[in-house]
Structures are given as structure tokens and as C-alpha cells.
Scaffold this motif. Structure first.
Motif, PDB file in Angstrom:
ATOM      1  N   GLY A 247       7.019 -12.869  19.353  1.00 18.67           N
ATOM      2  CA  GLY A 247       5.769 -12.147  18.611  1.00 18.67           C
ATOM      3  C   GLY A 247       4.562 -13.104  19.418  1.00 18.67           C
ATOM      4  N   ARG A 248       4.680 -13.530  20.454  1.00 22.74           N
ATOM      5  CA  ARG A 248       3.140 -14.173  20.923  1.00 22.74           C
ATOM      6  C   ARG A 248       3.566 -14.560  22.682  1.00 22.74           C
ATOM      7  NH1 ARG A 248       0.940 -20.355  20.491  1.00 22.74           N
ATOM      8  NH2 ARG A 248      -1.128 -19.493  21.643  1.00 22.74           N
ATOM      9  N   ARG A 249       2.587 -13.153  23.193  1.00 17.93           N
ATOM     10  CA  ARG A 249       2.860 -13.217  24.011  1.00 17.93           C
ATOM     11  C   ARG A 249       2.535 -13.737  25.509  1.00 17.93           C
ATOM     12  NH1 ARG A 249       2.369  -6.788  25.188  1.00 17.93           N
ATOM     13  NH2 ARG A 249       3.453  -6.343  26.611  1.00 17.93           N
ATOM     14  N   PHE A 250       2.677 -14.480  26.330  1.00 23.38           N
ATOM     15  CA  PHE A 250       2.513 -15.048  27.589  1.00 23.38           C
ATOM     16  C   PHE A 250       2.013 -14.312  29.227  1.00 23.38           C
ATOM     17  CE2 PHE A 250       4.158 -17.990  24.878  1.00 23.38           C
ATOM     18  CZ  PHE A 250       3.320 -19.137  24.216  1.00 23.38           C
ATOM     19  N   PHE A 251       0.734 -14.531  29.540  1.00 20.67           N
ATOM     20  CA  PHE A 251       0.849 -12.971  30.657  1.00 20.67           C
ATOM     21  C   PHE A 251       0.675 -13.984  32.280  1.00 20.67           C
ATOM     22  CE2 PHE A 251      -0.296 -10.543  26.754  1.00 20.67           C
ATOM     23  CZ  PHE A 251       0.644  -9.583  26.782  1.00 20.67           C
ATOM     24  N   MET A 252       1.163 -13.481  32.463  1.00 22.62           N
ATOM     25  CA  MET A 252       1.047 -13.606  34.639  1.00 22.62           C
ATOM     26  C   MET A 252      -0.335 -13.896  34.726  1.00 22.62           C
ATOM     27  SD  MET A 252       2.482 -12.751  37.508  1.00 22.62           S
ATOM     28  CE  MET A 252       4.246 -13.961  37.485  1.00 22.62           C
ATOM     29  N   GLN A 253      -0.838 -12.808  33.947  1.00 25.18           N
ATOM     30  CA  GLN A 253      -2.177 -12.553  34.970  1.00 25.18           C
ATOM     31  C   GLN A 253      -3.015 -13.704  34.322  1.00 25.18           C
ATOM     32  OE1 GLN A 253      -0.067  -9.952  33.434  1.00 25.18           O
ATOM     33  NE2 GLN A 253      -0.868  -8.304  32.551  1.00 25.18           N
ATOM     34  N   ASP A 254      -3.395 -13.897  33.112  1.00 30.00           N
ATOM     35  CA  ASP A 254      -3.988 -14.812  31.899  1.00 30.00           C
ATOM     36  C   ASP A 254      -3.663 -16.335  32.158  1.00 30.00           C
ATOM     37  OD1 ASP A 254      -4.946 -12.576  30.610  1.00 30.00           O
ATOM     38  OD2 ASP A 254      -3.113 -13.295  28.435  1.00 30.00           O
ATOM     39  N   SER A 255      -2.095 -16.324  33.251  1.00 27.62           N
ATOM     40  CA  SER A 255      -2.722 -17.941  33.446  1.00 27.62           C
ATOM     41  C   SER A 255      -2.915 -17.884  35.246  1.00 27.62           C
ATOM     42  CB  SER A 255      -0.874 -18.205  34.255  1.00 27.62           C
ATOM     43  OG  SER A 255      -0.460 -18.227  32.587  1.00 27.62           O
ATOM     44  N   PHE A 256      -3.095 -17.402  35.970  1.00 34.25           N
ATOM     45  CA  PHE A 256      -2.808 -16.698  37.197  1.00 34.25           C
ATOM     46  C   PHE A 256      -4.236 -15.721  37.651  1.00 34.25           C
ATOM     47  CE2 PHE A 256       1.518 -18.722  37.264  1.00 34.25           C
ATOM     48  CZ  PHE A 256       1.113 -20.056  37.611  1.00 34.25           C
ATOM     49  N   ARG A 257      -5.310 -15.900  36.347  1.00 33.53           N
ATOM     50  CA  ARG A 257      -6.242 -14.493  37.134  1.00 33.53           C
ATOM     51  C   ARG A 257      -5.889 -13.937  38.396  1.00 33.53           C
ATOM     52  NH1 ARG A 257      -9.846 -17.692  35.139  1.00 33.53           N
ATOM     53  NH2 ARG A 257     -10.920 -17.626  37.122  1.00 33.53           N
ATOM     54  N   ALA A 258      -5.705 -14.313  39.995  1.00 34.94           N
ATOM     55  CA  ALA A 258      -5.369 -13.600  41.079  1.00 34.94           C
ATOM     56  C   ALA A 258      -4.343 -12.619  40.847  1.00 34.94           C
ATOM     57  CB  ALA A 258      -5.284 -15.127  42.270  1.00 34.94           C
ATOM     58  N   THR A 259      -3.009 -13.035  40.023  1.00 34.17           N
ATOM     59  CA  THR A 259      -2.577 -12.350  40.081  1.00 34.17           C
ATOM     60  C   THR A 259      -3.034 -10.352  39.341  1.00 34.17           C
ATOM     61  OG1 THR A 259      -1.645 -12.723  38.082  1.00 34.17           O
ATOM     62  CG2 THR A 259      -0.070 -13.549  39.698  1.00 34.17           C
ATOM     63  N   ARG A 260      -4.576 -10.621  38.789  1.00 27.78           N
ATOM     64  CA  ARG A 260      -4.566  -9.447  38.157  1.00 27.78           C
ATOM     65  C   ARG A 260      -4.143  -7.994  39.088  1.00 27.78           C
ATOM     66  NH1 ARG A 260      -8.413 -10.695  33.926  1.00 27.78           N
ATOM     67  NH2 ARG A 260      -6.991 -11.982  33.433  1.00 27.78           N
ATOM     68  N   PRO A 261      -5.219  -7.822  40.431  1.00 34.71           N
ATOM     69  CA  PRO A 261      -4.604  -6.904  40.846  1.00 34.71           C
ATOM     70  C   PRO A 261      -3.135  -6.377  41.138  1.00 34.71           C
ATOM     71  CG  PRO A 261      -6.330  -8.323  42.126  1.00 34.71           C
ATOM     72  CD  PRO A 261      -4.901  -9.109  41.016  1.00 34.71           C
ATOM     73  N   LEU A 262      -2.643  -7.100  40.428  1.00 38.33           N
ATOM     74  CA  LEU A 262      -0.432  -6.834  41.023  1.00 38.33           C
ATOM     75  C   LEU A 262      -0.334  -6.040  39.726  1.00 38.33           C
ATOM     76  CD1 LEU A 262       0.688 -10.254  42.467  1.00 38.33           C
ATOM     77  CD2 LEU A 262      -0.200  -8.465  44.062  1.00 38.33           C
ATOM     78  N   PHE A 263      -1.043  -6.174  38.653  1.00 40.03           N
ATOM     79  CA  PHE A 263      -0.604  -4.778  37.902  1.00 40.03           C
ATOM     80  C   PHE A 263      -1.405  -4.320  37.332  1.00 40.03           C
ATOM     81  CE2 PHE A 263       0.512  -9.857  36.522  1.00 40.03           C
ATOM     82  CZ  PHE A 263       2.016  -9.224  36.631  1.00 40.03           C
TER      83      PHE A 263
END
Lengths: 581, 348
Positions: A247-263
Motif C-alpha cells: 500500500g505504499r509505492r516506491f518508484f525508481m524514477q523518484d529515487s533516481f531521477r535520471a531513470t525517468r526517460p527509461l519509463f
């Protein structure tokens, strides 16, 4: 004391030297660091890609296993409902095949044959329980038709495989697979013709699958895996994984902003490091790659990432850094020495010039100068030398003029005798010393008699000659220490210092008169000229120069009025009344 | 002379520092708010700060568990106001965490629609005749249906079990709500208080539902994807109208109904903590949150219903059943796990 030019110059040059070597060292150090980090990023990305390939290959292998089991001839028969002894035997056979497969692959936590009918009822099921295959039968079998791995796989054609999303297995009673991160690989089971009769599902333990994959990676590497929304499935911190399940999501693109374009932009890979992005990747070098995940769903992908501690990468840079520091220190020391030597070389001739200028201005001394140098200092020295010589000659001229002027100011041009000004100055000085020594001093006021007639009879030129001769005679008559001056016209005045007795004075005055009276040969004619002399004596007749001169003048005047050509001591008026005129 | 000068300086310095130290107390009081994302956006907060010359610190929470633990923070980090659903409010009141509210100091409550003014009809808000929270926003759990597969909108909850839509239904993967809405569909009077027999009945009914659905969903995005991919006809909308908007955005031609048996709904309310040092400011905040302008912003930005706007005719006539604590959540969860895992009805 303020630092001199040499110190300033030395400090400046040393500072430039130190700064230059320091900056060079610093840039070499940072450039080396970023080169190392870049190389590490490249290597890490290669490792990530390799890991992805191996992950994909492992999934393909699992798919092959599921296809192999699904292609067994008894599989379609067992997928359909049925009963009887023969079926029992065939079910046992298939269960044995499942168990054998699980023994070879410890990562397989469950292998099942699920029928398409009866709400997806499990037909043959082998679970892994504490690494041992365990058969699940009868009442324990469950209906799985509502799970995507069943209904999605049933839609696939023969020989295709389905790969589920990676999730936590919340299915009850699944032994070792329960509550574990798993993925399911499934294949539809077909007969020669007709619709899919069931699915063959292998449940894979994600942890043990990845353990084998990253077996040969260094221990301090961190592994990251995210699903297509970015939810962490694997993270060095397990608390951040499968957030959606809690019930509590942890996103890679939040931890590592640089990965945002991958998503959201479909980029394939990205790298980042703690040197450039200390916020996102503190102390780490990271590489991420996006990998298509499911053969049945082209939009499905995962992002796999590896991290490596920055300290390990920068170890090489640190030793280089230390030798750079040593080198910088050595060069700085050298720079200081050179700066001192150079500053002294520059300032030495300047000091010479300065010294010469000081000595010249204070003492007119002509010090040696670095005249032979060919540089700016040589030019300066030569200019200064020229200037010094000019000043010297100008000064000499000036002095001469000054002396001349002083002489003119204090002497009578006609007779060459001191004039009134000089006389008064001398008189005052003599008064000072006489009053100190309590000695006597006399002033003799001399006025020529009938000088006007000489002027009128023989002309001014002759008059001048007379005055000139009188001057000579007066000078010759008195002692060398006495002073003869011309006050103007035919008036002369004589200062007699150190008079031992004022009774001698009339004799001296008469001697002067005698010398005046001697005939003088002028223009072929003999001329005799007389004079009247008034005498005043210090301190008796006055204490100031003015008083003495005035009283001598009065005495002279009295001589004039009483018949000229005589001498007379000054006597105050009250005495005079008692004396015969 | 010099000594006195220095003393004066010192006095001045003390005065100045005293002034600065007193400033938050004199001019800018601080209000500490515990809320869900979207409930107190920065612009809304800024307007309150300006109007009341106060400083507001908002802390966001994303689950009931975090909310509970935040409310038990150490003394120096106590919160003044909190937004929580009716079930949680009841729990906080029981734990003695909340202070009663004075409706007279909340004039904006009179602008709320009648359903939300009747506080006694909403479970959990009134205890011993005292009001502990006022409604702020809510979301019903209705049915979303594909208009191309339904000629007329479905009326009853039981359409979910209709074999005509077999494998065309999406259900939500949740223990509490599924038991409650199934009980509502069965006409059970107290869907949150099921006895043994009722529980058995409801469980079997849920197994029957499992056989009729395509699958269960957890996230709204997941539901949208499945809806589009599998031509789903009907889904139980746990996320209410928010989910409807998402489906429409994805291109689905869908409608939303509240079944005649009643629709479950969660209702988030504002409450003041017992430890709030400035009750007047806390009350002012709650009143401000009930301002129609703030409510309209919430609806526009979050797609959540506010308590002031007039609801649709269908909604105002429907029975809304506010969520209440259930008899035994652990039992429901364990049963639910078995249902989802695929246990056959004979095993219950």
C-alpha cells in the motif's frame, strides 16, 4: 616597516607559481577522477547489459522447460477433466516429471498443469517445500482461472510462453512459494487441433534466480530491478521493494531521477554517478538498462540496474591525488626559491639606483650606477646619470650666482667695501660677543670734508676715484679684524672691535685722519682731502647698533659744526652743556 | 560612562532578540496539519496563512497506518488538525486523541449538503452527544459499466454475479469492502457486523463472484488496462469517480451507478487533536476547509467529491453506506486470502 618591492615581487611570483602548479594539479586530479568514473560507468553499463542478457536467457530457458513439459503427450489429456486408474497413473507420471525438473532447477518453486475448464482447476501440482518437491492433490487443488497467468496464457497460440509480472506470491498454501517475490512462466497446452486445454505454469523464485545471475559480480555491487511503472522489485534496501503490495509505492524514477526517460520516453539505458549527481547517487556509480520482459506483451519491460561504490572506483584517483599533492608541494617550493632569486635580480639594480639617488640628493655624492646594462634598468641608470650631471652643473652655476648676489647685496660697488646692511649685521654680532666678554667696542663715523667741491670741480669720475682711494686707505689704517664700510655718499663707518682702552681711541682716529690727509695723485694732480670723525664707544655710548651709529654720527656732526678735520668722542648732551663748545 | 553605554547596548540587544523570539507567538502562530496529498495544496494553505496571519505546516501521509503513527509523534511534533476517514476517526476518539468541535465556530458546516449536516447518521463522528469531526470529502464505491454492453444502466449490485457477464467483470482485491458490499447485495442489515452464518453465506457468494469475474485488480491503472484489453463490461469501482475519469481518459465509454442496495463509501473528515495548543486557529482551519471555494478546488484537482456541491439526482436518491469498523478484520482477511487463492466452495 612596509615590505619592499623585492618582498612584494617575490610573494607575487611565488603565489603565481604555487597557484599555477596547484591548479594544474587540481584539474589533473578532477579530470582523472571523472575519467575513472566514466570508465566505471561504461563497465557497469556493460555489466548491466550482460546481466540483462543473462536474465533474458534464463527466462527463455524457463520458457523452454515449460514448453517441454507442456509438449508431453499426456499433458493435454490431463488438462481436461477426467478420472480413473489410467488417469491416476498418468498424473503420477507427470508429477514425477515436474519433481525431476524442480530437482534440476532449485529456483522452480511450483510446477502446475491447470485445466481451462472448471474455473481453471489445478490438475497436477507439485510445490517445493524446503527444497523438496511435494505433490498437492485432491481437495487441496484450487481454481486459478481468475489469474492472468491462466486467462492470458489460454489466449496464446501453441508454443508461445507467458511471463507474469514480478510480484509477491499471495496465493495460499503454496509452500515455499508463499509470500515470496516470484514470477510465473506459462505455456498453453494444446492437442493436435482445437482450443487450448490448459496451461503449464512454472513459478520461479526471483531471489534464487538473481542470485545465480549475479553470482560472479563483486560483493559490493547493488542490484536494482523495477517493473514498468517503476516500482522497485529488487533494491539493496528490501523495505523499498514491492511497495504496491504494502500500500505504499516506491518508484525508481523518484529515487533516481535520471531513470525517468527509461519509463516515459522509451530510452534504453542511463548512467549516473555520485560525483556529478550527489543528490541522486550519493557515493555510488549506477547504470540502468531497460529490458523487454515478456514475449507475449511487447509493452512490458523491466529496468535493471547495478550500483558500485564510488570509493572503490576512486581508489586509483586517491593515490594519484597523493602524488599530485607531493608534486604540487615540490613545485611550490621551487617556485618560492625561483621567485626570491628573480625578485632579488630585478630589485638589486633598482636598489643601486635608489641608493645613488638618495646619496646624490643628500650629499651630492656620485655613486656607481649600472650604466652598462642593456635593459630598461640600464636606460634608467643612464638617464639618471645624465640628469645627475646636469643637476650638478646647474647647481654649481646657481651657487656662483648666489654668492655674487650675496656679495652685491652686502657691498658697495664703488669702493668694494661692505655696505650699511653688512656693517649693521657685523656690528650686532660684535655687540653680542663684546657684551658677553665685557669688552669695549668703538664705532667711528667718518665723513669726508669738502667732498662736494671735489665732485663739482673734477667731476664725478674723479669723485669716485677719491672715494675708492679713501676706502683703501681706511682699510690699510685699521687692523685686519676691524671693519670698514661705506654708508653712502662720502660717509664711511668703521667698527673697532676689542678696544682695550677708550683713551687710545682719539689717537687711532687721528691716525686715520692723517692717512686721509695725505695727498693723493689723481689725473696728474695732487689732491688732499680731510675728514671729520665721530666716535661712540660700547657700552658707554649705547647698547644697540643704532644708538652707537647715531651717537658716532652726532659726534661727527659736532666736529663738522666746530670746524671740521678733527675727531671727537661722543658725549651725552647733559655732559656737553658743562663743556666748552 | 562607558559602562552604562555598554549596558544600554546589551539591553537593546536583549529587547531585539526577545522581539524576534516572541514573533511567532505574537504575530505568526503555527498550525500543524496532518493530511492526505491534495487536501491542502500550497495555494490553499497560503490563502489561509494570509487571512489568519498564521503559519501552516502540512505533513502528508499516504496510509492509515502512517496517520496513526504520526498522531503518536513525540510531544514537540504534535499536530493540531488531522484529516482521516470515519473508521479512523472512531478509532482516534476511542483512543482519546481528539477534542470535540463547536459547530457554532464552524459556520461553513451550514453550507454543506443535508446528508453531511446530519452528523448523527454518519457512524464514528458523534460520541456521547459531542461532535468530533466534520465531513470534508468522500468517495462512493459504485459500479462502472460499459455503455456499449448495457442497454440500460445496471440497477443492482447482483449484476456482478450475472453469468451473462462471465469473465467480463473486474473485482477489487480487498478483504473488508468485498465482504461488506456482498452483504449489502444479500440484503444483510449490518454489513460490517456479520455473524457466523452470514459470514459463511457471504464467503460462498464471494467464491461464486470469483468464478464470474475475469480477475481482481489492485491499482486503478491496472483496472483501466484490463478493462480496455479484455473488453470488460462491469467493474466494482473501489476508487469511485476518480477511476471513472481515468477510464474515460483511456477512451472507454463508461457509466457510473450506485446500486439500489446501497453503495459503500469512505468519508474523510477534519478533526482537531486534544493537544492542539490553539483550538481557535485549528477550528478556523477546519471551517476554511469547508469553504465552497476550497471544496470546488478539491473536486477539480483531485476528482474527489466535496460536501457542498449538490450531488446528482441518482446519487442523492441512493443509499450511501459510510464505512464503519468491521467485526473482525483478521478473519475477513484470512478468508479473503483463501478465496483469492482459489479454494473451492466445499472447503468453506
Amino acid at each position: 616597516m612596509r615590505p619592499g618591492l623585492a618582498v612584494k615581487l617575490a610573494v607575487l611570483l611565488a603565489a603565481i607559481g604555487i597557484l599555477a602548479s596547484g591548479l594544474t594539479g587540481f584539474f589533473a586530479y578532477t579530470a582523472n577522477r571523472s575519467m575513472l568514473v566514466e570508465a566505471a560507468q561504461r563497465n557497469l553499463l556493460t555489466s548491466t547489459q550482460l546481466l540483462n542478457r543473462r536474465f533474458a536467457a534464463a527466462l527463455t530457458d524457463i520458457g523452454d522447460d515449460s514448453r517441454l513439459l507442456a509438449s508431453l503427450p499426456i499433458a493435454p489429456r490431463l488438462a481436461a477433466a477426467g478420472s480413473g486408474k489410467e488417469r491416476q497413473r498418468e498424473e503420477n507420471m507427470l508429477a514425477q516429471a515436474f519433481a525431476a525438473m524442480m530437482k534440476i532447477h532449485p529456483a522452480y518453486l511450483q510446477i502446475r498443469l491447470i485445466g481451462a475448464g472448471q474455473n481453471g482447476l489445478e490438475r497436477v501440482r507439485v510445490d517445493s517445500s524446503a527444497s523438496r518437491p511435494i505433490r498437492v492433490e485432491g481437495e487441496q487443488l484450487q481454481e486459478k482461472g481468475h489469474f492472468p497467468y491462466v486467462f492470458e496464457t489460454l489466449r496464446l497460440g501453441p508454443g508461445r510462453t507467458y511471463q507474469s509480472r514480478i510480484s509477491i506470491n499471495r496465493e495460499n498454501g503454496t509452500h515455499s512459494a508463499q509470500d515470496k517475490p516470484i514470477l510465473r512462466v506459462a505455456t498453453p497446452v494444446y492437442e493436435a487441433r482445437g482450443p487450448a486445454l490448459g496451461v503449464l505454469v512454472i513459478t520461479v523464485d526471483l531471489a534464487s534466480l538473481l542470485t545465480t545471475l549475479k553470482a560472479d559480480l563483486p560483493k559490493n555491487y547493488g542490484l536494482y530491478l523495477a517493473n514498468k511503472w517503476g516500482d522497485f522489485l529488487i533494491h539493496p534496501n528490501p523495505a523499498l521493494t514491492f511497495g504496491f503490495d504494502k500500500g505504499r509505492r516506491f518508484f525508481m524514477q523518484d529515487s533516481f531521477r535520471a531513470t525517468r526517460p527509461l519509463f516515459d520516453k522509451g530510452a534504453r539505458s542511463t548512467v549516473l554517478n555520485g560525483l556529478d549527481e550527489p543528490q541522486q547517487a550519493a557515493g555510488l556509480v549506477l547504470a540502468f538498462e531497460r529490458e523487454p520482459f515478456s514475449s507475449s506483451d511487447p509493452h512490458h519491460f523491466v529496468v535493471l540496474g547495478l550500483s558500485q561504490p564510488l570509493t572503490g572506483v576512486l581508489d586509483g584517483a586517491e593515490s594519484l591525488g597523493r602524488s599530485i599533492v607531493r608534486m604540487v608541494l615540490a613545485f611550490s617550493a621551487l617556485a618560492i626559491v625561483l621567485a626570491v632569486v628573480f625578485a632579488r635580480a630585478i630589485t638589486h639594480p633598482l636598489n643601486m639606483l635608489a641608493h645613488a639617488a638618495t646619496r646624490f640628493s643628500s650629499e651630492r655624492a656620485m655613486e656607481a650606477l649600472p650604466l652598462k646594462r642593456m635593459d630598461e634598468i640600464g636606460i634608467l641608470a643612464r638617464c639618471f646619470d645624465r640628469m645627475r650631471n646636469q643637476i650638478q652643473s646647474h647647481m654649481a652655476e646657481l651657487l656662483e650666482h648666489q654668492q655674487e648676489m650675496a656679495y652685491l647685496a652686502h657691498h658697495d660697488q664703488l669702493s668694494g667695501l661692505p655696505n650699511r646692511t653688512l656693517f649693521f649685521r657685523q656690528l650686532e654680532e660684535s655687540l653680542h660677543s663684546a657684551s658677553r666678554r665685557q669688552s669695549l667696542l668703538a664705532v667711528l663715523f667718518v665723513d669726508l670734508d669738502c667732498f662736494k667741491q671735489v665732485n663739482d670741480e673734477f667731476g664725478h669720475a674723479m669723485g669716485d676715484q677719491v672715494l675708492h682711494t679713501v676706502a683703501r686707505r681706511l682699510q690699510h689704517t685699521v687692523r685686519a679684524q676691524d671693519l670698514v664700510a661705506r654708508l653712502g655718499g662720502d660717509e664711511f663707518i668703521i667698527l673697532l672691535g676689542d678696544v682695550s682702552d677708550d683713551k687710545d681711541l682719539p689717537a687711532i682716529a687721528n691716525k686715520i685722519l692723517d692717512s686721509l690727509r695725505e695727498p693723493m695723485m689723481l689725473g696728474g694732480r695732487s689732491l688732499s682731502i680731510g675728514g671729520s670723525i665721530g666716535i661712540s664707544v660700547f657700552p658707554r655710548d649705547g647698547c644697540t647698533a643704532e644708538e652707537l651709529v647715531q651717537h658716532a654720527d652726532q659726534a661727527m656732526y659736532e666736529v663738522k659744526t666746530s670746524g671740521r678735520n678733527a675727531t671727537r668722542l661722543y658725549s651725552p648732551p647733559e655732559q656737553r652743556t658743562g663743556l666748552p663748545g | 560612562m562607558r559602562q552604562t553605554k555598554r549596558k544600554n547596548l546589551l539591553r537593546c540587544g536583549l529587547l531585539v532578540s526577545f522581539f524576534f523570539a516572541m514573533r511567532p507567538v505574537l504575530g505568526l502562530e503555527t498550525l500543524r496539519v496532518l493530511a492526505w496529498p491534495g487536501y491542502a495544496d500550497p495555494d490553499v494553505v497560503a490563502r489561509f496563512e494570509q487571512r489568519y496571519q498564521a503559519k501552516v505546516e502540512v505533513t502528508y501521509v499516504d496510509s492509515d497506518e502512517v496517520l496513526w503513527s504520526r498522531l503518536h509523534s513525540p510531544q514537540d511534533q504534535r499536530f493540531d488538525v488531522v484529516a482521516a476517514n470515519t473508521v479512523e476517526i472512531a478509532r482516534y476518539v476511542a483512543a482519546g486523541l481528539l477534542a470535540p468541535l463547536d459547530l457554532a465556530a464552524l459556520p461553513n458546516t451550514r453550507r454543506q449538503s443535508p446528508r453531511f449536516q446530519a452528523l448523527a447518521t454518519i457512524p464514528g463522528l458523534v460520541h456521547d452527544g459531542r461532535i468530533y469531526a466534520v465531513p470534508y470529502t468522500y468517495s462512493t464505491m459504485g459500479l462502472i459499466y460499459d455503455r456499449r454492453q448495457f442497454r440500460t444502466p445496471p440497477q443492482s449490485m447482483n449484476v456482478l454475479w450475472n453469468p451473462r457477464y462471465r469473465h467480463k467483470v473486474l473485482a477489487f482485491n480487498s478483504a473488508a469492502h468485498n465482504f461488506s458490499f456482498t452483504a449489502l447485495g444479500l440484503g444483510i442489515a449490518h454489513p460490517f457486523r456479520l455473524d457466523r452464518e452470514q459470514m459463511k453465506h457471504v464467503t460462498r457468494r464471494l467464491v461464486a463472484l470469483r468464478r464470474n469475474i475475469l480477475t481482481y485488480y489492485t491499482l486503478p491503472e491496472e483496472a483501466t488496462e484490463l478493462f480496455m484489453e479484455h473488453k470488460v463490461a462491469l467493474l466494482f469501482a473501489n476508487y469511485g469517480t476518480q477511476q471513472l475519469a481515468q477510464l474515460r481518459q483511456a477512451g472507454a465509454d463508461v457509466g457510473y451507478v450506485l446500486p439500489r442496495e446501497g453503495a459503500l463509501a469512505w468519508l474523510d473528515c477534519w478533526a482537531m487533536t486534544r493537544t492542539a495548543p490553539r483550538p481557535a486557529l485549528a477550528t478556523a482551519w477546519i471551517n476554511y476547509m469547508l469553504d465552497p471555494g476550497v471544496g470546488a478546488l478539491l473536486s477539480r484537482r483531485q476528482g474527489l467529491a466535496n460536501t457542498q456541491s449538490h450531488p446528482s439526482a441518482q446519487e442523492s436518491s441512493a443509499t450511501i453506506v459510510w464505512l464503519a469498523p468491521v467485526e473482525d478484520i483478521a478473519q475477513r482477511e484470512s478468508l479473503w486470502r483463501r478465496i483469492v487463492s482459489g479454494d473451492r466452495p466445499e472447503r468453506f
